[in-house]
Design a protein around this motif. Structure first.
Motif, PDB file in Angstrom:
ATOM      1  N   LEU A  56     -18.023 -24.997 -33.373  1.00 59.21           N
ATOM      2  CA  LEU A  56     -18.413 -23.777 -34.086  1.00 59.21           C
ATOM      3  C   LEU A  56     -19.229 -24.120 -35.328  1.00 59.21           C
ATOM      4  O   LEU A  56     -20.069 -23.330 -35.760  1.00 59.21           O
ATOM      5  CB  LEU A  56     -17.193 -22.931 -34.447  1.00 59.21           C
ATOM      6  N   LEU A  71     -22.781 -24.484 -34.204  1.00 57.58           N
ATOM      7  CA  LEU A  71     -23.317 -23.177 -33.840  1.00 57.58           C
ATOM      8  C   LEU A  71     -23.618 -22.363 -35.096  1.00 57.58           C
ATOM      9  O   LEU A  71     -24.647 -21.689 -35.186  1.00 57.58           O
ATOM     10  CB  LEU A  71     -22.337 -22.427 -32.942  1.00 57.58           C
ATOM     11  N   ARG A  72     -22.739 -22.426 -36.082  1.00 50.66           N
ATOM     12  CA  ARG A  72     -22.982 -21.731 -37.344  1.00 50.66           C
ATOM     13  C   ARG A  72     -24.300 -22.202 -37.961  1.00 50.66           C
ATOM     14  O   ARG A  72     -25.090 -21.408 -38.477  1.00 50.66           O
ATOM     15  CB  ARG A  72     -21.838 -22.014 -38.321  1.00 50.66           C
ATOM     16  N   VAL A 132     -27.221 -20.736 -35.996  1.00 46.62           N
ATOM     17  CA  VAL A 132     -27.383 -19.304 -36.266  1.00 46.62           C
ATOM     18  C   VAL A 132     -27.960 -19.091 -37.658  1.00 46.62           C
ATOM     19  O   VAL A 132     -28.771 -18.187 -37.873  1.00 46.62           O
ATOM     20  CB  VAL A 132     -26.031 -18.574 -36.109  1.00 46.62           C
ATOM     21  N   GLN A 169     -16.002 -13.742 -34.732  1.00 43.47           N
ATOM     22  CA  GLN A 169     -16.888 -14.272 -33.696  1.00 43.47           C
ATOM     23  C   GLN A 169     -18.305 -13.714 -33.748  1.00 43.47           C
ATOM     24  O   GLN A 169     -19.278 -14.437 -33.536  1.00 43.47           O
ATOM     25  CB  GLN A 169     -16.308 -13.983 -32.302  1.00 43.47           C
ATOM     26  N   VAL A 212     -21.983 -15.927 -33.922  1.00 41.35           N
ATOM     27  CA  VAL A 212     -22.988 -16.081 -32.866  1.00 41.35           C
ATOM     28  C   VAL A 212     -24.289 -15.354 -33.174  1.00 41.35           C
ATOM     29  O   VAL A 212     -25.200 -15.338 -32.354  1.00 41.35           O
ATOM     30  CB  VAL A 212     -22.429 -15.614 -31.504  1.00 41.35           C
ATOM     31  N   TRP A 238     -18.611 -18.644 -27.268  1.00 45.66           N
ATOM     32  CA  TRP A 238     -19.582 -18.575 -28.352  1.00 45.66           C
ATOM     33  C   TRP A 238     -20.989 -18.886 -27.841  1.00 45.66           C
ATOM     34  O   TRP A 238     -21.946 -18.216 -28.219  1.00 45.66           O
ATOM     35  CB  TRP A 238     -19.207 -19.567 -29.455  1.00 45.66           C
ATOM     36  N   GLN A 239     -21.075 -19.892 -26.967  1.00 49.09           N
ATOM     37  CA  GLN A 239     -22.382 -20.235 -26.402  1.00 49.09           C
ATOM     38  C   GLN A 239     -22.916 -19.094 -25.540  1.00 49.09           C
ATOM     39  O   GLN A 239     -24.096 -18.736 -25.606  1.00 49.09           O
ATOM     40  CB  GLN A 239     -22.270 -21.524 -25.572  1.00 49.09           C
ATOM     41  N   MET A 253     -22.170 -15.839 -25.703  1.00 51.07           N
ATOM     42  CA  MET A 253     -22.559 -14.716 -26.547  1.00 51.07           C
ATOM     43  C   MET A 253     -23.913 -14.960 -27.194  1.00 51.07           C
ATOM     44  O   MET A 253     -24.790 -14.080 -27.204  1.00 51.07           O
ATOM     45  CB  MET A 253     -21.494 -14.470 -27.630  1.00 51.07           C
ATOM     46  N   ASN A 254     -24.091 -16.139 -27.742  1.00 46.50           N
ATOM     47  CA  ASN A 254     -25.346 -16.451 -28.414  1.00 46.50           C
ATOM     48  C   ASN A 254     -26.524 -16.386 -27.453  1.00 46.50           C
ATOM     49  O   ASN A 254     -27.611 -15.904 -27.809  1.00 46.50           O
ATOM     50  CB  ASN A 254     -25.251 -17.829 -29.070  1.00 46.50           C
ATOM     51  N   ARG A 255     -26.295 -16.818 -26.209  1.00 44.18           N
ATOM     52  CA  ARG A 255     -27.387 -16.839 -25.234  1.00 44.18           C
ATOM     53  C   ARG A 255     -27.758 -15.444 -24.747  1.00 44.18           C
ATOM     54  O   ARG A 255     -28.920 -15.180 -24.440  1.00 44.18           O
ATOM     55  CB  ARG A 255     -27.010 -17.732 -24.045  1.00 44.18           C
TER      56      ARG A 255
END
Length: 310
Positions: A130, A133-134, A137, A169, A173, A253-254, A256-258
């Motif tokens: 995470l 990912l943060r 983002v 979350q 994301v 998380w991946q 959602m981001n995609r």
């Protein structure tokens, strides 16, 4: 062990890489087990005895019959869900819900119970994805899509708590959670409220049978951006539902981001799923099973979902 907490058995199974110690579970857990990959990984999980339902109140009669060494229960929902078990003479481990730190505490606790502390450290480290990912983002500029998770039971709609885990979350994301001002205890929402929020992306709960086609066909939602642009998606179901605290959350998380920021087809998430199932459960997942986890059958007509095709 008996687990009244819904996601706990799949987390413990990932820590232990075994389902052998589970003798009782929640009714909702059983439904998820029977509908997802857990049934293939651990076949006995589809017929495990049920010790509690959606209210988490334990069936003391069933617990007594199963005679577990310990019962995993919520520790922050009052004595009504813990005292009956203790009165019957069984030790209770109470869990707290709400943050990523809580989840990581569960993982460490379960690893100690299983006698595998190093395994717990390994799994918590994986969840540290995470942080990367943060960072990714944080570098994204421009518009943040307005998004929400939507549930439907009968004719009633509900959403998830903006102050709970979902409140954490969505910013993580790169989404603007449209429900962030919601104060309803029941979390029920009217169709008119959903229209007023006008989400650009709707993620459908894995706890009910709603599918994107239902939302697209509902005339009340015809003018919602997510419907116009075909950006309604059923959330994945792996060994457990991805949308709530579970071992597979880094995959959620991946995902959602995609769907918020679609990329060209490159197979990255599919390979992450493959590696995760091997690491978590010692299971070699097939391409067809990855299709099932990602709900390709339900999401195939939604925008940019072909990025997850083989």
């Amino acid at each position: 062990m008996a687990f009244a907490v819904i996601p706990a058995p799949s987390i413990f199974a990932a820590v232990d890489r075994s389902y052998d110690r589970a003798v009782g579970i929640n009714q909702s857990t059983l439904v998820a087990n029977q509908g997802g990959m857990f049934a293939k990984i651990f076949p006995p999980s589809t017929s495990t005895a049920v010790i509690a339902g959606s209210d988490f109140v334990p069936s003391v009669e069933t617990v007594t019959k199963l005679d577990p060494d310990v019962v995993i229960q919520w520790g922050d929902r009052g004595e009504g869900v813990t005292q009956p078990i203790e009165t019957a003479g069984y030790p209770v481990i109470g869990l707290r819900y709400g943050t990523q730190e809580d989840l990581e505490t569960w993982i460490r606790l379960f690893s100690e119970i299983a006698g595998k502390p190093d395994r717990g450290k390994e799994l918590v480290q994986w969840h540290s994805e995470l942080a990367s990912l943060r960072s990714a983002v944080a570098t994204q500029t421009g518009h943040r899509p307005r998004a929400m998770i939507l549930s439907k039971t009968g004719e009633a709609f509900s959403t998830t708590s903006p102050t709970g885990y979902d409140g954490f979350q969505f910013p993580l994301v790169g989404a603007d959670l449209v429900t962030k001002g919601l104060s309803s205890d029941s979390l029920q929402v009217s169709p008119e409220q959903i229209v007023a929020w006008d989400p650009e992306v709707i993620m459908l709960s894995g706890f009910d049978k709603s599918v994107p086609a239902d939302v697209y066909a509902d005339p009340r939602f015809a003018n919602i951006a997510a419907v116009r642009d075909k950006r309604v998606y059923k959330t994945p179901l792996g060994a457990y539902r991805w949308q709530v605290p579970s071992m597979e959350l880094p995959l959620m998380w991946q995902w959602m981001n995609r769907i918020l920021y679609p990329n060209s087809k490159d197979g990255v998430l599919r390979e992450k799923v493959r590696a995760a199932f091997d690491s978590l459960y010692g299971y070699r997942i097939t391409d067809e099973e990855i299709d099932q986890v990602l709900r390709l059958d339900l999401n195939k007509d939604s925008a940019d979902y072909d990025q997850f095709f083989r």
